[in-house]
Design a protein around this motif. Sequence first.
Motif, mmCIF file in Angstrom:
data_model
loop_
_atom_site.group_PDB
_atom_site.id
_atom_site.type_symbol
_atom_site.label_atom_id
_atom_site.label_comp_id
_atom_site.label_asym_id
_atom_site.label_seq_id
_atom_site.Cartn_x
_atom_site.Cartn_y
_atom_site.Cartn_z
ATOM 1 N N PHE A 112 0.827 -1.433 0.047
ATOM 2 C CA PHE A 112 -0.030 -0.146 -0.066
ATOM 3 C C PHE A 112 0.921 1.304 -0.009
ATOM 4 N N ASP A 117 3.432 8.896 1.149
ATOM 5 C CA ASP A 117 2.107 8.757 1.476
ATOM 6 C C ASP A 117 1.709 9.014 2.720
ATOM 7 N N SER A 160 -10.213 13.272 5.529
ATOM 8 C CA SER A 160 -10.774 14.157 4.526
ATOM 9 C C SER A 160 -9.318 14.965 3.992
ATOM 10 N N ASN A 163 -6.049 11.922 3.062
ATOM 11 C CA ASN A 163 -6.412 10.679 2.296
ATOM 12 C C ASN A 163 -5.359 9.801 2.600
ATOM 13 N N LYS A 165 -3.489 6.368 2.908
ATOM 14 C CA LYS A 165 -3.587 4.978 2.410
ATOM 15 C C LYS A 165 -3.977 3.914 3.547
ATOM 16 N N ASP A 195 -16.684 4.740 2.310
ATOM 17 C CA ASP A 195 -16.503 5.350 1.301
ATOM 18 C C ASP A 195 -15.188 6.617 0.947
ATOM 19 N N SER A 196 -14.238 5.978 2.047
ATOM 20 C CA SER A 196 -12.887 6.731 1.895
ATOM 21 C C SER A 196 -11.962 5.902 0.832
ATOM 22 N N ASP A 197 -10.920 6.368 0.871
ATOM 23 C CA ASP A 197 -9.742 5.607 0.140
ATOM 24 C C ASP A 197 -8.817 4.722 0.993
ATOM 25 N N THR A 198 -9.130 4.981 2.452
ATOM 26 C CA THR A 198 -8.416 4.342 3.449
ATOM 27 C C THR A 198 -8.675 2.965 3.923
ATOM 28 N N LEU A 226 -13.076 -2.390 3.216
ATOM 29 C CA LEU A 226 -11.872 -1.605 3.728
ATOM 30 C C LEU A 226 -11.061 -2.163 4.847
#
Length: 393
Positions: A112, A117, A160, A163, A165, A195-198, A226
């Motif tokens: 990841f 990051d 927010s 973002n 990882k 709904d996050s990318d985490t 997730l």
Amino acid sequence: MKYSFSRRIQKTPKSFIREILKVTQNPEVISFAGGLPNPGLIDTEGILRAAETVLKNDGRNVLQYSNTEGYAPLRQFIADRYKNRYNISVNPEEILITNGSQQCLDLLGKVFIDKNDAVAIERPGYLGAIQAFSLFEPEFFPIEMHNDGPDSGELKKVISEENPKIFYGIPNSQNPSGITYSIEKRKEIGEILTDSDTVFVEDDAYGELNFTGDILPPVKKYLPDLGILTGSFSKIISPGMRLGWVCAPEEIIDRISTAKQASDLHSNYLSQRIIAEYLLTNNIDEKILKIQEEYKLRCNLMTNLMDEMFPPEILHTNPKGGMFIWLTLPKNYSSQKLFEKAMDKNVAVLPGNPFYVDGGGDNTARINFSNADEEGIRTGIEVLSKIFKEWKN
Ligand SMILES: Cc1ncc(COP(=O)(O)O)c(C=O)c1O
């Protein structure tokens, strides 16, 4: 000699714990500094029987190479245990066996994290995770821990704005603080991350050591796509056999498998077969109950003695399981100084500062309760209380 080491290894903190353990290995020292399971609870007889069976019955296979994901009956056992203990449905294909759960952190870092990051982590956070992820040169965003888990406002902001990882946390009996997230916090983290990318890397090294009987669902229950759970046989069977696992959606397992092939082809197959045999021929619930009872005794003894003997300004957590209690001293006290004063009296504690990725925590310390015996606990806490009573800044 001047070697041209990589930038990555030069920037990775040395494990402070390993350094301290060297100092505390003297048998005269009562050590609350390490994190070893109690050696008296390791079932050497049972492991010997399981080893004998697999070597006698299937020796040439158990000493052969094997597949990267791990021994299928062991993966099935773990999937069944998630169903029985946490009521979550996991397919064995979503489980990959690792060399200790520590390896999960390295593999997840590989899969990841690119340089710079964002990675969110509890404050204080597990030193082994800080170390494992540091090799991939992320930027850490610490999320303050409260008595019910990480600060939701800070987490929302970091998710927010940065973002990340990964958000890495230990909801059950956290290392180092001993804190267990409340059920409300678990649901809230699920909501914040949906709904996050985490991905939430949920390290459950201590889930089986909960001695209150109040078993809470993992955050993964609220975050199926997730959520990544990691687990370990170290605290319930043997740390030396180096077996853990990661449980994640198959798409993630597929990537982890590629990273693991490059690392070590597969986890120690002999260990996998012995542990699988052990689990299938012993009543593991009974064995775990025994560990929980012993640790509960030690933990309660320690916190009761702290309540009785420590000055009221010395605060401690009240763990529901695991192996650690967290001390918070008044702001102007230094736990490094506490370490030195206690070592003079042959008692070792672990200063809390290395658990803070952004510095701080100089007035905190981690105390292990699983390893010392009753007499050691009484003597050690008495020594610490005397130090606190005579403390001069
Ligand atoms: C929170 C946590 N995660 C992971 C580990 C690594 O354990 P193992 O690699 O033995 O499974 C530890 C070890 O103490 C730990 O405290």
